[in-house]
Scaffold this motif. Structure first.
Motif, mmCIF file in Angstrom:
data_model
loop_
_atom_site.group_PDB
_atom_site.id
_atom_site.type_symbol
_atom_site.label_atom_id
_atom_site.label_comp_id
_atom_site.label_asym_id
_atom_site.label_seq_id
_atom_site.Cartn_x
_atom_site.Cartn_y
_atom_site.Cartn_z
ATOM 1 N N GLU A 25 30.137 67.592 59.762
ATOM 2 C CA GLU A 25 29.532 67.436 58.578
ATOM 3 C C GLU A 25 29.520 68.493 57.797
ATOM 4 O O GLU A 25 29.078 69.682 58.041
ATOM 5 C CB GLU A 25 27.897 67.098 58.779
ATOM 6 N N VAL A 26 30.144 68.481 56.603
ATOM 7 C CA VAL A 26 30.108 69.820 55.569
ATOM 8 C C VAL A 26 29.540 69.240 54.205
ATOM 9 O O VAL A 26 29.494 68.161 54.000
ATOM 10 C CB VAL A 26 31.784 70.111 55.256
ATOM 11 N N THR A 27 29.273 70.275 53.380
ATOM 12 C CA THR A 27 28.766 69.982 52.208
ATOM 13 C C THR A 27 29.646 70.652 51.038
ATOM 14 O O THR A 27 30.237 71.603 51.201
ATOM 15 C CB THR A 27 27.331 70.506 51.820
ATOM 16 N N TYR A 239 23.639 47.253 65.019
ATOM 17 C CA TYR A 239 22.730 46.359 66.007
ATOM 18 C C TYR A 239 22.504 47.790 66.795
ATOM 19 O O TYR A 239 21.452 47.685 67.592
ATOM 20 C CB TYR A 239 23.344 45.397 66.540
ATOM 21 N N ALA A 240 23.431 48.437 67.102
ATOM 22 C CA ALA A 240 23.245 49.706 68.049
ATOM 23 C C ALA A 240 22.446 50.989 67.614
ATOM 24 O O ALA A 240 21.994 51.806 68.400
ATOM 25 C CB ALA A 240 24.507 50.088 68.524
ATOM 26 N N GLY A 241 22.302 50.543 66.371
ATOM 27 C CA GLY A 241 21.316 51.818 65.860
ATOM 28 C C GLY A 241 21.835 52.769 65.088
ATOM 29 O O GLY A 241 21.148 53.485 63.980
ATOM 30 N N ASP A 242 23.322 52.804 64.782
ATOM 31 C CA ASP A 242 23.943 53.799 64.100
ATOM 32 C C ASP A 242 24.294 53.449 62.591
ATOM 33 O O ASP A 242 24.247 52.274 62.464
ATOM 34 C CB ASP A 242 25.551 54.394 64.748
ATOM 35 N N ARG A 243 23.961 54.361 61.928
ATOM 36 C CA ARG A 243 24.443 54.043 60.499
ATOM 37 C C ARG A 243 25.775 53.874 60.263
ATOM 38 O O ARG A 243 26.832 54.407 60.948
ATOM 39 C CB ARG A 243 23.911 55.206 59.512
ATOM 40 N N ALA A 244 26.071 52.837 59.225
ATOM 41 C CA ALA A 244 27.793 52.366 59.129
ATOM 42 C C ALA A 244 27.780 51.939 57.715
ATOM 43 O O ALA A 244 26.930 51.550 57.007
ATOM 44 C CB ALA A 244 28.104 51.602 60.305
ATOM 45 N N LEU A 260 29.222 56.006 60.273
ATOM 46 C CA LEU A 260 28.793 57.276 59.637
ATOM 47 C C LEU A 260 27.764 57.934 60.547
ATOM 48 O O LEU A 260 26.626 58.002 60.770
ATOM 49 C CB LEU A 260 27.720 56.853 58.226
ATOM 50 N N PRO A 261 28.413 58.950 61.557
ATOM 51 C CA PRO A 261 27.621 59.457 62.662
ATOM 52 C C PRO A 261 26.964 60.653 62.150
ATOM 53 O O PRO A 261 27.324 61.302 60.918
ATOM 54 C CB PRO A 261 28.944 59.791 63.611
ATOM 55 N N GLY A 262 26.007 61.178 62.714
ATOM 56 C CA GLY A 262 25.153 62.481 62.610
ATOM 57 C C GLY A 262 24.391 62.296 61.280
ATOM 58 O O GLY A 262 23.777 63.487 60.945
ATOM 59 N N LEU A 263 24.104 61.130 60.582
ATOM 60 C CA LEU A 263 23.189 61.332 59.515
ATOM 61 C C LEU A 263 21.766 61.545 59.710
ATOM 62 O O LEU A 263 21.190 60.864 60.648
ATOM 63 C CB LEU A 263 23.424 60.117 58.641
ATOM 64 N N ARG A 264 21.246 62.578 59.414
ATOM 65 C CA ARG A 264 19.767 63.037 59.824
ATOM 66 C C ARG A 264 19.059 63.519 58.533
ATOM 67 O O ARG A 264 19.479 64.235 57.815
ATOM 68 C CB ARG A 264 19.736 63.994 60.537
ATOM 69 N N TRP A 265 18.023 62.902 58.102
ATOM 70 C CA TRP A 265 17.199 63.303 57.025
ATOM 71 C C TRP A 265 15.800 63.281 57.337
ATOM 72 O O TRP A 265 15.354 62.441 58.212
ATOM 73 C CB TRP A 265 17.545 62.629 55.605
ATOM 74 N N GLY A 266 14.930 63.907 56.543
ATOM 75 C CA GLY A 266 13.420 63.727 56.605
ATOM 76 C C GLY A 266 12.769 62.601 55.758
ATOM 77 O O GLY A 266 13.401 61.685 55.561
#
Length: 552
Positions: A25-27, A239-244, A260-266
């Motif tokens: 992940e990069v910005t 269904y497995a819980g990952d964003r896509a 869309l792996p690794g998406l994390r936010w508050g």
């Protein structure tokens, strides 16, 4: 680098910058805060609307429309403290022209506890509005179309909640999220029935698919839209819980997935919207969900935010490809990889944001409609607002059985409901005065509101947790293995009576609790342990079909 998507196993890549490895992940981009930049992005007031309830602006072809809704206070509805009892005013649609917003009676949508989700089309002869209403237990998804006599309700389904709309060839298509009454569904709102198909949970990947009389969809959609070339995009969690992203290439019936792996936010802001926005490129879309993602030609990237650590509330895209967002009430524009802060009148915070097809950007702040770029005022006049606007039979919705071609209308035995514990729509002593008046003359909608129970609470004599709805093909002796597994060992729920109830022709797995606190504990437990389940707490005593022994 590009990775081509393959059916149900597509490998999306993150666009890289410099030496960043693929998949990491990069910005990109930066924020420009110079005063000169803000001055060039100044928003100016255009009109003011005397309303404090969910004022939104909807620029469509040929007009700039404004929507607001009225919620009388509890005392006003009851006629207490010297106040006259009055009906719900419903939704008022206004037309912006010459620095004023006119609210013709013919553009009012009767009903209570509803708000406009989106308005699309061409003024004045082809306008469609999707409205979300709320009852004590479920949402009420409505489709309204503008005709010669004004807005007419074409469709109203209990439990339905739209996630977005997309133009798919000659058809206008909406996508609903799953709820207690039905699975996710593609609904043709206008034009020929869509041939798109939602991917189901693959066989062998979970008990829900194997035990349910109806195939649940693999993706739980949260936003829906399309790119300029006709690629259709749905965003959510699999269904497995990952964003896509679930993507339909132009002309294709079956979808592919872009992980869309690794998406994390508050924590998201209270006014946050989840959106799929059409980009300027042929196969470009922007996804806004607190964070900002860019989808381009099958690949995706996560874009840096204008304010580090702050979440985005909503976004809009202008025809030149610029992305506009709202962060903590401030408006930012992203162009050429650089964020620039716009200038709003002192003390104002953006509450709504929209972009028109001619490049204008519109903001609502404290009841004031603000404008930047494009033309300052809508082209439609009050004269047009009273004009014919006939849609004809071509715009009519088909019958309920022909309207959607995405599968059976039943629900899984353990699929749960969507949304939180419910909202009665009463906002207290609001004192709002929106234009229009009259009563909701639609018996179905009125009866539905009256039939639904109130939300549960500490003052409720009997709190009921509605855990899931049973499909028509669910056996009478179905023992709810997923719920049973989730409850195993939770002896703190002793005293809860689990039952199958019947209401309005549907059967539900429900639970009578001894207190509101116990009801909330049960709701949180089942919601977290049973994938796709979002139970509701209501105040009700429905008819009991049978008891269900859970053996905690």
């Amino acid at each position: 680098m590009s990775t081509k998507a393959t059916p149900r196993a597509a490998q999306g890549t993150m666009v890289t910058v410099g030496d960043a490895p693929v998949g990491r992940e990069v910005t990109v981009g930066s924020t420009e805060t110079a005063g000169a930049a803000a001055e060039s992005l100044r928003f100016t007031p255009v009109a003011h609307v005397d309303s404090s309830h969910h004022l939104r602006v909807h620029p469509i072809e040929g007009a700039v429309l404004v929507s607001t809704y009225d919620v009388p206070s509890a005392r006003e509805v009851a006629g207490g403290e010297g106040r006259a009892r009055r009906p719900y005013q419903g939704i008022s649609i206004g037309v912006l022209e010459g620095g004023k917003v006119a609210f013709p009676e013919r553009l009012r949508m009767a009903g209570c506890c509803s708000r406009v989700f989106t308005v699309v089309g061409r003024w004045p002869d082809q306008v469609d509005a999707l409205v979300t209403g709320y009852t004590a237990r479920a949402s009420l998804g409505e489709h309204w179309a503008l005709g010669a006599q004004g807005f007419r309700r074409r469709d109203a389904d209990l439990g339905r909640s739209y996630t977005g709309v997309a133009q798919v060839g000659a058809s206008l298509v909406g996508l609903t999220g799953p709820n207690v009454f039905e699975v996710s569904r593609l609904v043709t709102l206008r034009g020929p029935l869509t041939k798109l198909r939602l991917a189901s949970v693959p066989k062998g990947t979970g008990a829900l698919r194997d035990q349910s009389p109806v195939d649940p969809t693999d993706l739980r959609p949260e936003a829906f839209g399309a790119t300029r070339d006709g690629t259709v995009v749905s965003y959510g969690a699999r269904y497995a819980g990952d964003r896509a992203l679930e993507v339909w290439a132009r002309g294709e019936k079956q979808s592919t997935f872009v992980p869309l792996p690794g998406l994390r936010w508050g924590k998201l802001p209270d006014d946050a919207r989840t959106q799929v926005l059409q980009g300027a490129g042929a196969r470009e879309a922007w996804i806004v969900d607190g964070v900002v993602l860019r989808y381009l030609n099958g690949n995706w990237e996560r874009v840096d935010l204008p304010v580090p650590g702050a979440m985005v509330s909503m976004g809009a895209v202008t025809p030149d490809g610029a992305l506009w967002v709202v962060v903590e009430g401030a408006v930012f524009k992203r162009g050429d990889g650089v964020w620039r802060r716009a200038s709003l009148p002192e003390g104002m915070k953006a509450e709504d944001l929209a972009a028109g097809s001619e490049g204008a950007v519109w903001v609502v702040a404290d009841g004031v409609i603000l404008h930047h770029g494009g033309k300052e005022k809508g082209k439609a006049a009050e004269k047009s607002a009273a004009g014919p606007g006939g849609n004809g039979r071509r715009g009519e919705l088909r019958s309920k059985h022909a309207r959607s071609d995405s599968g059976d209308s039943g629900d899984s035995g353990d699929s749960g409901d969507s949304g939180d514990s419910g909202d009665s729509g009463d906002s207290g002593d609001s004192g709002v005065s929106t234009p229009g008046g009259g009563r909701d003359r639609t018996p179905t909608a009125r009866a539905a509101r009256e039939a639904f129970p109130k939300p549960g609470g500490v003052k409720c004599a009997q709190n009921l947790v509605v855990l899931s709805m049973l499909g028509k093909g669910t056996p009478e002796a179905y023992d709810f293995p997923l719920t049973r597994k989730a409850l195993k060992g939770h002896t703190e729920l002793a005293g809860v009576r689990f039952v199958v109830t019947q209401d309005r022709g549907h059967r539900f797995l429900s639970a009578f609790t001894t207190s509101f606190e116990q009801a909330m504990k049960l709701q949180r437990l089942v919601r977290s342990a049973v994938t796709g389940s979002t139970p509701r707490v209501v105040c009700a005593k429905p008819d009991v079909v049978r008891d269900v022994a859970m053996h905690l």
